[in-house]
Design a protein around this motif. Sequence first.
Motif, PDB file in Angstrom:
ATOM      1  N   SER A   1      67.984  39.355  74.409  1.00  0.00           N
ATOM      2  CA  SER A   1      69.309  39.489  75.026  1.00  0.00           C
ATOM      3  C   SER A   1      69.195  40.028  76.451  1.00  0.00           C
ATOM      4  CB  SER A   1      70.175  40.415  74.174  1.00  0.00           C
ATOM      5  OG  SER A   1      71.409  40.638  74.793  1.00  0.00           O
ATOM      6  N   GLU A   2      68.316  41.015  76.648  1.00  0.00           N
ATOM      7  CA  GLU A   2      68.122  41.572  77.993  1.00  0.00           C
ATOM      8  C   GLU A   2      67.484  40.534  78.920  1.00  0.00           C
ATOM      9  OE1 GLU A   2      67.499  46.285  76.759  1.00  0.00           O
ATOM     10  OE2 GLU A   2      65.769  44.939  76.866  1.00  0.00           O
ATOM     11  N   LEU A   3      66.570  39.735  78.366  1.00  0.00           N
ATOM     12  CA  LEU A   3      65.953  38.670  79.165  1.00  0.00           C
ATOM     13  C   LEU A   3      67.018  37.667  79.628  1.00  0.00           C
ATOM     14  CD1 LEU A   3      63.410  37.275  80.279  1.00  0.00           C
ATOM     15  CD2 LEU A   3      63.164  36.155  78.061  1.00  0.00           C
ATOM     16  N   VAL A   4      67.919  37.310  78.719  1.00  0.00           N
ATOM     17  CA  VAL A   4      69.007  36.378  79.067  1.00  0.00           C
ATOM     18  C   VAL A   4      69.895  36.999  80.135  1.00  0.00           C
ATOM     19  CG1 VAL A   4      71.108  35.252  78.190  1.00  0.00           C
ATOM     20  CG2 VAL A   4      68.974  35.150  76.872  1.00  0.00           C
ATOM     21  N   SER A   5      70.194  38.287  80.020  1.00  0.00           N
ATOM     22  CA  SER A   5      71.051  38.967  81.003  1.00  0.00           C
ATOM     23  C   SER A   5      70.415  38.940  82.389  1.00  0.00           C
ATOM     24  CB  SER A   5      71.304  40.413  80.588  1.00  0.00           C
ATOM     25  OG  SER A   5      72.017  40.443  79.376  1.00  0.00           O
ATOM     26  N   ARG A   6      69.107  39.208  82.445  1.00  0.00           N
ATOM     27  CA  ARG A   6      68.426  39.194  83.748  1.00  0.00           C
ATOM     28  C   ARG A   6      68.377  37.786  84.339  1.00  0.00           C
ATOM     29  NH1 ARG A   6      63.580  43.681  83.572  1.00  0.00           N
ATOM     30  NH2 ARG A   6      64.888  45.357  82.760  1.00  0.00           N
ATOM     31  N   LEU A   7      68.190  36.817  83.477  1.00  0.00           N
ATOM     32  CA  LEU A   7      68.168  35.430  83.952  1.00  0.00           C
ATOM     33  C   LEU A   7      69.574  34.997  84.398  1.00  0.00           C
ATOM     34  CD1 LEU A   7      65.959  33.376  84.303  1.00  0.00           C
ATOM     35  CD2 LEU A   7      66.523  32.427  82.077  1.00  0.00           C
ATOM     36  N   THR A   8      70.597  35.509  83.749  1.00  0.00           N
ATOM     37  CA  THR A   8      71.985  35.220  84.132  1.00  0.00           C
ATOM     38  C   THR A   8      72.232  35.673  85.561  1.00  0.00           C
ATOM     39  OG1 THR A   8      72.730  35.472  81.853  1.00  0.00           O
ATOM     40  CG2 THR A   8      74.410  35.676  83.557  1.00  0.00           C
ATOM     41  N   ALA A   9      71.718  36.868  85.900  1.00  0.00           N
ATOM     42  CA  ALA A   9      71.890  37.382  87.266  1.00  0.00           C
ATOM     43  C   ALA A   9      71.210  36.452  88.277  1.00  0.00           C
ATOM     44  CB  ALA A   9      71.313  38.787  87.362  1.00  0.00           C
ATOM     45  N   ARG A  10      70.099  35.828  87.897  1.00  0.00           N
ATOM     46  CA  ARG A  10      69.394  34.899  88.802  1.00  0.00           C
ATOM     47  C   ARG A  10      70.111  33.546  88.909  1.00  0.00           C
ATOM     48  NH1 ARG A  10      63.057  35.262  88.978  1.00  0.00           N
ATOM     49  NH2 ARG A  10      62.774  37.503  88.897  1.00  0.00           N
ATOM     50  N   LEU A  11      70.871  33.185  87.858  1.00  0.00           N
ATOM     51  CA  LEU A  11      71.553  31.878  87.845  1.00  0.00           C
ATOM     52  C   LEU A  11      73.035  32.019  88.209  1.00  0.00           C
ATOM     53  CD1 LEU A  11      69.946  30.369  84.622  1.00  0.00           C
ATOM     54  CD2 LEU A  11      69.410  29.801  86.987  1.00  0.00           C
ATOM     55  N   ASP A  12      73.344  32.917  89.110  1.00  0.00           N
ATOM     56  CA  ASP A  12      74.705  33.105  89.633  1.00  0.00           C
ATOM     57  C   ASP A  12      75.721  33.424  88.537  1.00  0.00           C
ATOM     58  OD1 ASP A  12      73.777  32.600  92.221  1.00  0.00           O
ATOM     59  OD2 ASP A  12      74.006  30.436  91.946  1.00  0.00           O
ATOM     60  N   GLY A  13      75.320  34.164  87.520  1.00  0.00           N
ATOM     61  CA  GLY A  13      76.256  34.627  86.496  1.00  0.00           C
ATOM     62  C   GLY A  13      76.566  33.638  85.398  1.00  0.00           C
ATOM     63  N   ASP A  14      75.850  32.545  85.303  1.00  0.00           N
ATOM     64  CA  ASP A  14      76.107  31.551  84.248  1.00  0.00           C
ATOM     65  C   ASP A  14      75.246  31.899  83.024  1.00  0.00           C
ATOM     66  OD1 ASP A  14      76.711  29.378  82.713  1.00  0.00           O
ATOM     67  OD2 ASP A  14      76.337  27.894  84.300  1.00  0.00           O
ATOM     68  N   ARG A  15      75.876  32.615  82.082  1.00  0.00           N
ATOM     69  CA  ARG A  15      75.136  33.086  80.912  1.00  0.00           C
ATOM     70  C   ARG A  15      74.749  31.931  79.990  1.00  0.00           C
ATOM     71  NH1 ARG A  15      73.775  37.915  78.757  1.00  0.00           N
ATOM     72  NH2 ARG A  15      73.539  38.022  76.495  1.00  0.00           N
ATOM     73  N   ALA A  16      75.553  30.928  79.912  1.00  0.00           N
ATOM     74  CA  ALA A  16      75.255  29.777  79.036  1.00  0.00           C
ATOM     75  C   ALA A  16      73.981  29.074  79.503  1.00  0.00           C
ATOM     76  CB  ALA A  16      76.428  28.818  79.018  1.00  0.00           C
ATOM     77  N   LYS A  17      73.867  28.864  80.812  1.00  0.00           N
ATOM     78  CA  LYS A  17      72.662  28.228  81.346  1.00  0.00           C
ATOM     79  C   LYS A  17      71.428  29.110  81.094  1.00  0.00           C
ATOM     80  CE  LYS A  17      74.257  25.308  85.138  1.00  0.00           C
ATOM     81  NZ  LYS A  17      74.306  25.144  86.583  1.00  0.00           N
ATOM     82  N   ALA A  18      71.592  30.413  81.286  1.00  0.00           N
ATOM     83  CA  ALA A  18      70.477  31.350  81.086  1.00  0.00           C
ATOM     84  C   ALA A  18      70.025  31.323  79.635  1.00  0.00           C
ATOM     85  CB  ALA A  18      70.893  32.765  81.490  1.00  0.00           C
ATOM     86  N   MET A  19      70.988  31.319  78.705  1.00  0.00           N
ATOM     87  CA  MET A  19      70.661  31.289  77.268  1.00  0.00           C
ATOM     88  C   MET A  19      69.944  29.978  76.923  1.00  0.00           C
ATOM     89  SD  MET A  19      70.920  32.919  74.342  1.00  0.00           S
ATOM     90  CE  MET A  19      72.316  33.977  74.130  1.00  0.00           C
ATOM     91  N   ALA A  20      70.440  28.875  77.459  1.00  0.00           N
ATOM     92  CA  ALA A  20      69.826  27.569  77.198  1.00  0.00           C
ATOM     93  C   ALA A  20      68.411  27.515  77.763  1.00  0.00           C
ATOM     94  CB  ALA A  20      70.683  26.460  77.803  1.00  0.00           C
ATOM     95  N   ALA A  21      68.194  28.117  78.931  1.00  0.00           N
ATOM     96  CA  ALA A  21      66.869  28.110  79.556  1.00  0.00           C
ATOM     97  C   ALA A  21      65.870  28.923  78.732  1.00  0.00           C
ATOM     98  CB  ALA A  21      66.960  28.654  80.973  1.00  0.00           C
ATOM     99  N   VAL A  22      66.249  30.112  78.309  1.00  0.00           N
ATOM    100  CA  VAL A  22      65.349  30.977  77.508  1.00  0.00           C
ATOM    101  C   VAL A  22      65.024  30.302  76.189  1.00  0.00           C
ATOM    102  CG1 VAL A  22      65.181  33.177  76.257  1.00  0.00           C
ATOM    103  CG2 VAL A  22      66.044  33.151  78.594  1.00  0.00           C
TER     104      VAL A  22
END
Length: 199
Positions: free
Chosen positions: A4-25
């Motif tokens: 979950s923390e990894l997704v949150s950090r990736l969300t910050a890199r992807l301009d706040g798009d949590r769905a994209k970050a979750m899909a990427a992880v």
Amino acid sequence: MNKSELVSRLTARLDGDRAKAMAAVNGVLEEIEQSLARGEKVSLLGFGTFDRRERGPRTARNPATGETIQVGASVAPVFRAGAGLRQLLAEAAGTARSVAAQATSAVTAVPAMAAGVTAPAIKAATKATSQGSKAGSKGSSKASSKAGSKASVKAESKAASKAASKAESKAADKARTKTAAGGAGKASNKTGGKSPKKG
């Protein structure tokens, strides 16, 4: 860090798009898992290599009972860090070591400074204590010798007066005895020389 923390950090890199970050992880993890399941090796340059280690069936021993048991074939995932990751960890460890060394030197410097401050105080206290004990021993030896001489004088005078009174009482007894004996002798002499008168 968890998923979950990894997704949150990736969300910050992807301009706040949590769905994209979750899909990427999830996509990266699934591809690694499926590649390993197919027997493939996954190499990420600079990061490391995910691989699988196969072990054949073997005989093992139960540590609790000591009895031999048969263990079947197994496959385990293995990760070997790449040169870039190892270097990053070494640098981080070096930084941590230098920070720890600085903290250690600071911690050891504080007692050294405290020792520098307290050493003169301890020395002065020790000197005062030794001087006090010297003065105390001098005073006690003076007092004990004074008390001893007083006691000996007192004992001598007591013994002398006791001896004198004893001598006096002895002399008085002797004199009384002599007087009584002498009086009785004189009385017998007076009566002994004369015969009683007859009527």
